[in-house]
Design an enzyme around this catalytic site. Structure first.
Site, PDB file in Angstrom:
ATOM      1  N   ASP A   1     -13.876 -12.463   6.171  1.00 54.20           N
ATOM      2  CA  ASP A   1     -12.576 -12.369   6.842  1.00 54.20           C
ATOM      3  C   ASP A   1     -12.561 -11.174   7.792  1.00 54.20           C
ATOM      4  O   ASP A   1     -11.622 -10.379   7.810  1.00 54.20           O
ATOM      5  CB  ASP A   1     -11.445 -12.253   5.822  1.00 54.20           C
ATOM      6  CG  ASP A   1     -10.071 -12.523   6.442  1.00 54.20           C
ATOM      7  OD1 ASP A   1     -10.015 -13.168   7.509  1.00 54.20           O
ATOM      8  OD2 ASP A   1      -9.059 -12.073   5.870  1.00 54.20           O
TER       9      ASP A   1
ATOM     10  N   VAL B   1       0.838  -1.197   0.000  1.00 57.09           N
ATOM     11  CA  VAL B   1       0.000   0.000   0.000  1.00 57.09           C
ATOM     12  C   VAL B   1       0.871   1.244   0.000  1.00 57.09           C
ATOM     13  O   VAL B   1       1.839   1.343   0.768  1.00 57.09           O
ATOM     14  CB  VAL B   1      -0.956   0.011   1.213  1.00 57.09           C
ATOM     15  CG1 VAL B   1      -1.805   1.285   1.220  1.00 57.09           C
ATOM     16  CG2 VAL B   1      -1.866  -1.207   1.172  1.00 57.09           C
TER      17      VAL B   1
END
Length: 346
Positions: A149, A38
């Protein structure tokens, strides 16, 4: 926004800084996870900062293709959702061999880092954060998206303390494309299990098909950890951990810490019920239960404040009996003085 940003050894590096991906300029590396790197980026068209998540490359062509499908699915699943507690996706594409997702940049930390740093959420903070996440999941479920998740690493706490759901990378969305001409679900864990072990539902641990109630369970497990500062099940052996999730019931949060109200502890245990029929039947139902808890707390605080105010008012007010006694005593004293004076004069 930082998502699963932990240093990874031998992780292929995404494009270096000062590079352009699509229309976005990369300005700073924020971190690397198992699935992507990221960066802080800039969108020159709208003139705003964004977070750019770039899929880590794979030397295996077949694996690379599957991972790209799964990665783009994250954008497809989250991109169709617009909710204040779900990260906003701006763009997703594959250009020049680089697959990326552009999303809103959020100053703050994910819940995993907050907990790891020693931050302790009080009872009301916990209920408020989880209620907002439950509301976000209810919205996602209503739009056909199951996250699958939910864990602290996928819940971001922005600097304004607003939580956001991240990383729909293994979410189930309608018409999900896996390979040309085929739709279905990619399995990412032990070849047949989706999710992160400590927070996965019993049905996930058994490799069974899941529905929206698996998110309810996982959110209950996250709430458990926020309240008690410990995971409901713990083991370094993955098989033992899965067996615990499937077969054992954890101590209730109220048993771990007597400061936790029974009503809030019951919400956690209901969300984490192994029997799906005994669980909250939707994230919305869980959200409503938490909202009622928060409203009751506000009412109790208001009532307590009124009682305290009344007590202070009573303590400041003159005592009628005391006032009358004082006046009576003064009158008697004056009468005695007058009588003495009269006797002396005569």
């Amino acid at each position: 926004m930082q998502n699963n940003l932990t240093p990874q050894e031998n992780t292929p590096v995404a494009p270096p800084l000062n590079k352009r991906v699509g229309r976005f300029y990369l300005t700073e590396k924020l971190g690397t996870g198992t699935n992507g790197t990221v960066y802080l980026g800039h969108d020159p068209v709208i003139d705003r900062d964004v977070a750019i998540k770039i899929l880590n490359t794979s030397p295996n062509l077949a694996d690379k293709k599957q991972r790209e499908h799964q990665f783009i699915n994250e954008a497809r699943a989250a991109g169709r959702l617009s909710h204040p507690n779900i990260v906003t996706i701006f763009d997703a594409s594959t250009e020049g061999g680089t697959t990326f997702i552009a999303m809103e940049f959020l100053p703050g930390k994910d819940l995993r880092d907050e907990l790891a740093s020693g931050r302790q959420f009080d009872i009301i903070e916990t209920a408020a954060v989880v209620q907002k996440i439950a509301d976000a999941l209810a919205y996602a479920h209503a739009n056909g998206v199951i996250h699958r998740d939910i864990k602290p690493g996928n819940i971001f706490i922005a600097s304004n303390q607003q939580p956001k759901v991240l990383d729909f990378g293994i979410a189930r969305a309608p018409n999900r494309i896996l390979e040309e001409g085929r739709t279905g679900d990619v399995t990412l864990f032990n070849n047949n299990i989706l999710g992160t072990p400590n927070y996965m539902s019993p049905e996930q641990a058994m490799g069974k098909p899941v529905n929206a109630l698996t998110d309810v369970y996982s959110l209950g497990a996250v709430m458990y950890e926020m309240l008690t500062n410990q995971k409901p099940f713990q083991s370094n052996d993955i098989n033992k951990l899965l067996q615990q999730i499937i077969q054992k019931n954890p101590k209730s949060p109220a048993e771990v810490s007597p400061n936790i109200p029974d009503s809030l502890s019951r919400i956690v245990m209901k969300a984490m019920s192994k029997d799906t029929s005994a669980r909250y039947q939707s994230a919305e139902e869980m959200s409503q239960a938490l909202q009622k808890f928060l409203e009751r707390d506000k009412k109790l605080k208001r009532k307590g404040a009124r009682n305290k105010s009344d007590q202070m008012a009573h303590s400041d007010a003159p005592n009628d009996k005391g006032g009358i006694s004082w006046i009576s005593a003064a009158a008697i004293g004056l009468a005695l003085i007058c009588a003495i004076y009269y006797n002396l004069r005569h």
